[in-house]
Motif scaffolding. Sequence first.
Motif, short mmCIF file in Angstrom:
data_model
loop_
_atom_site.label_atom_id
_atom_site.label_comp_id
_atom_site.label_asym_id
_atom_site.label_seq_id
_atom_site.Cartn_x
_atom_site.Cartn_y
_atom_site.Cartn_z
N ILE A 21 0.85 -1.19 0.00
CA ILE A 21 0.00 0.00 0.00
C ILE A 21 0.88 1.25 0.00
O ILE A 21 1.53 1.57 0.99
N GLY A 22 0.90 1.92 -1.13
CA GLY A 22 1.66 3.16 -1.23
C GLY A 22 0.82 4.31 -0.69
O GLY A 22 -0.32 4.13 -0.27
N ARG A 23 1.42 5.48 -0.72
CA ARG A 23 0.75 6.68 -0.20
C ARG A 23 -0.60 6.93 -0.89
O ARG A 23 -1.60 7.22 -0.24
N LYS A 24 -0.61 6.78 -2.22
CA LYS A 24 -1.83 7.06 -2.98
C LYS A 24 -2.96 6.11 -2.61
O LYS A 24 -4.10 6.53 -2.40
N SER A 25 -2.64 4.81 -2.56
CA SER A 25 -3.66 3.82 -2.19
C SER A 25 -4.14 4.08 -0.78
O SER A 25 -5.34 3.95 -0.49
N ALA A 26 -3.22 4.43 0.10
CA ALA A 26 -3.59 4.69 1.50
C ALA A 26 -4.57 5.85 1.57
O ALA A 26 -5.55 5.81 2.32
N GLN A 27 -4.33 6.86 0.76
CA GLN A 27 -5.25 8.01 0.72
C GLN A 27 -6.62 7.59 0.25
O GLN A 27 -7.64 7.95 0.84
N ARG A 28 -6.63 6.78 -0.83
CA ARG A 28 -7.90 6.33 -1.39
C ARG A 28 -8.68 5.52 -0.35
O ARG A 28 -9.87 5.67 -0.16
N MET A 29 -7.96 4.62 0.34
CA MET A 29 -8.60 3.79 1.36
C MET A 29 -9.12 4.66 2.51
O MET A 29 -10.23 4.44 3.01
N ALA A 30 -8.32 5.62 2.92
CA ALA A 30 -8.72 6.49 4.03
C ALA A 30 -10.02 7.22 3.70
O ALA A 30 -10.96 7.23 4.51
N PHE A 31 -10.10 7.78 2.51
CA PHE A 31 -11.32 8.51 2.15
C PHE A 31 -12.50 7.56 1.99
O PHE A 31 -13.63 7.91 2.31
N HIS A 32 -12.21 6.35 1.54
CA HIS A 32 -13.28 5.36 1.42
C HIS A 32 -13.82 5.02 2.82
O HIS A 32 -15.03 4.97 3.04
N ILE A 33 -12.91 4.80 3.75
CA ILE A 33 -13.31 4.47 5.13
C ILE A 33 -14.14 5.61 5.73
O ILE A 33 -15.17 5.38 6.36
N LEU A 34 -13.69 6.83 5.49
CA LEU A 34 -14.40 7.98 6.06
C LEU A 34 -15.80 8.14 5.46
O LEU A 34 -16.70 8.70 6.09
N ALA A 35 -15.97 7.62 4.24
CA ALA A 35 -17.28 7.72 3.59
C ALA A 35 -18.20 6.57 3.96
O ALA A 35 -19.39 6.58 3.68
N MET A 36 -17.63 5.52 4.61
CA MET A 36 -18.44 4.35 4.98
C MET A 36 -19.34 4.67 6.18
O MET A 36 -18.98 5.50 7.01
N PRO A 37 -20.49 3.98 6.29
CA PRO A 37 -21.32 4.15 7.48
C PRO A 37 -20.51 3.73 8.72
O PRO A 37 -19.71 2.80 8.64
N GLU A 38 -20.74 4.40 9.83
CA GLU A 38 -19.95 4.15 11.03
C GLU A 38 -20.00 2.68 11.47
O GLU A 38 -18.99 2.10 11.89
N ALA A 39 -21.18 2.06 11.34
CA ALA A 39 -21.33 0.66 11.77
C ALA A 39 -20.40 -0.25 10.96
O ALA A 39 -19.83 -1.21 11.49
N GLU A 40 -20.24 0.06 9.68
CA GLU A 40 -19.37 -0.76 8.83
C GLU A 40 -17.91 -0.61 9.23
O GLU A 40 -17.14 -1.56 9.22
N VAL A 41 -17.53 0.62 9.55
CA VAL A 41 -16.15 0.88 9.97
C VAL A 41 -15.87 0.13 11.28
O VAL A 41 -14.82 -0.48 11.45
N GLU A 42 -16.86 0.15 12.17
CA GLU A 42 -16.69 -0.56 13.44
C GLU A 42 -16.56 -2.06 13.23
O GLU A 42 -15.78 -2.73 13.90
#
Length: 198
Positions: A21-42
Amino acid sequence: MDFYSSRINALIEELSRLPGIGRKSAQRMAFHILAMPEAEVERLAGTMVDAKKNVHYCRECFNLTDEEICPICRNEKRDHKVIMVVENTRDLAAYEKTGRYEGVYHVLHGAISPALGIGPNEIRLKELMTRLAGDVKEVIIATNSSLEGETTAMYISKLIKPTGIPVTRIASGVPVGGDLENIDEITLTRALEGRKEL
Ligand code: ZN
């Protein structure tokens, strides 16, 4: 990265530590996680923590499992007298995917590497020798064809020789320096079927 607030940066930082996971992928994943419903992240975080807390080595073969004995070792239909020695759990998974191997495994969790200071005591070799005291009719060495993998194969075969148990090495066809998990199933099956006695 100063334009992100510190919590977003922290998340990107943690994700970029993961393999591949490079910086770019990490960014994409981070924004994806932040956009997920809280229950899913938990649920995601909970699954990670739960796996980490409950997964350990199989008492028999050192495969990863959340039980005392892994499903492969528990399977009575498999031939427990044939042991295939692999470097890690990913290699075991590669052989399992071929569906052609009916014996059991022994996972070393590494390979001997004088350059990296990894000696025979740093991998699960003693545990393999203990298993050989039982009823074993063949040990198949399926370590990688890298320098470390070959060194380990030679070392193990010398160690087992005095016991009289036949030791075989998977055939070439597996490219030199090749990582087993990246090799297709047909090549793996051929390597297994073409194994030679050491
Ligand atoms: Zn097991």
